[in-house]
Design an enzyme around this catalytic site. Structure first.
Site, mmCIF file in Angstrom:
data_model
loop_
_atom_site.group_PDB
_atom_site.id
_atom_site.type_symbol
_atom_site.label_atom_id
_atom_site.label_comp_id
_atom_site.label_asym_id
_atom_site.label_seq_id
_atom_site.Cartn_x
_atom_site.Cartn_y
_atom_site.Cartn_z
ATOM 1 N N ASN A 71 1.940 -1.158 4.907
ATOM 2 C CA ASN A 71 1.196 -1.020 3.660
ATOM 3 C C ASN A 71 1.277 -2.372 2.966
ATOM 4 O O ASN A 71 2.300 -2.715 2.370
ATOM 5 C CB ASN A 71 1.796 0.080 2.783
ATOM 6 C CG ASN A 71 0.963 0.324 1.535
ATOM 7 O OD1 ASN A 71 0.062 -0.449 1.213
ATOM 8 N ND2 ASN A 71 1.274 1.401 0.827
ATOM 9 N N ARG A 104 -10.959 5.074 -5.445
ATOM 10 C CA ARG A 104 -10.516 4.215 -6.551
ATOM 11 C C ARG A 104 -11.518 3.080 -6.782
ATOM 12 O O ARG A 104 -12.657 3.164 -6.357
ATOM 13 C CB ARG A 104 -9.096 3.733 -6.233
ATOM 14 C CG ARG A 104 -8.107 4.902 -6.052
ATOM 15 C CD ARG A 104 -6.704 4.442 -5.779
ATOM 16 N NE ARG A 104 -6.148 3.733 -6.920
ATOM 17 C CZ ARG A 104 -5.005 3.039 -6.877
ATOM 18 N NH1 ARG A 104 -4.311 2.979 -5.736
ATOM 19 N NH2 ARG A 104 -4.564 2.418 -7.943
#
Ligand code: CA2
Length: 139
Positions: A71, A104
Site C-alpha cells: 500500500n 473518492r
C-alpha cells in the site's frame, strides 16, 4: 514462503486518525493477528513515509522474496519512481488499498503502480491485505 507487507506514507497513523475512512485498528495490531493466523509464512512488515526508503526496501527484498503486498498510500497516485522500482525487480507485487479509491476524489483514481503490479485489491478495509496474502499463498 517469504512475504513482505510494505506500507507508505501516513499509514503509521492507522487507528489513530480518520477512523471513519481507515478504521480503528493500528496496523501493528492487525499485523500481529496476521502473523498468528499465517504461521506457515515468513511474514515481515515495513512502513516508511519516505519514497526513497520504500524504493530501497523494494530493491532489498525484490530478488529473494516470494511476494510483496504494497500500500503505497498517496505515492500510488504520484510516484513514477516506485513504479520503476517495481518494474525492476523479480518479486511480484500486489497493490492494495484500504479504501475504495474509486469512490473518492478523482486524483485517487489513477495509479502509477497498477500497470506494473500482479494485481490490485482495494476497498475491503484492512482485509485487503489479507486477501492479497491469500492470493500469494494459494498461487
Ligand atoms: O485507501 C488506501 O489504502 C490509501 O492508499 C490510503 C492513502 C491514500 O492517500 C490513498 O489514496 C488510498 C492515505 C493513507 C493515510 O492513512 C491515514 C490513516 C489514518 C489517518 C490519516 C491517514
Amino acid at each position: 514462503m517469504k512475504l513482505l507487507i510494505l506500507n507508505g506514507p501516513n499509514l503509521n497513523l492507522l487507528g489513530k486518525r480518520e477512523p471513519e475512512i481507515y478504521g480503528t485498528q493500528t496496523f501493528e495490531q492487525y499485523f500481529e493477528n496476521l502473523k498468528e493466523k499465517y504461521k506457515q509464512v515468513d511474514l515481515s512488515y515495513y512502513q516508511s513515509n519516505s519514497e526513497g526508503a520504500l524504493i530501497d526496501k523494494i530493491h532489498e527484498v525484490g530478488f529473494s522474496y516470494d511476494g510483496i503486498v504494497m500500500n503505497a498510500g498517496a505515492y500510488t497516485h504520484t510516484s513514477v519512481a516506485i513504479a520503476d522500482a517495481i518494474s525492476g525487480i523479480n518479486t511480484p507485487v500486489i497493490e492494495v488499498h484500504i479504501s475504495n479509491v474509486h469512490k473518492r476524489e478523482s486524483f485517487r483514481h489513477h495509479s502509477f503502480l497498477s500497470p506494473v503490479c500482479k494485481g490490485v485489491i482495494l476497498g475491503f478495509g484492512l482485509q485487503s491485505y489479507e486477501l492479497a496474502l491469500q492470493s500469494f499463498i494459494s498461487a
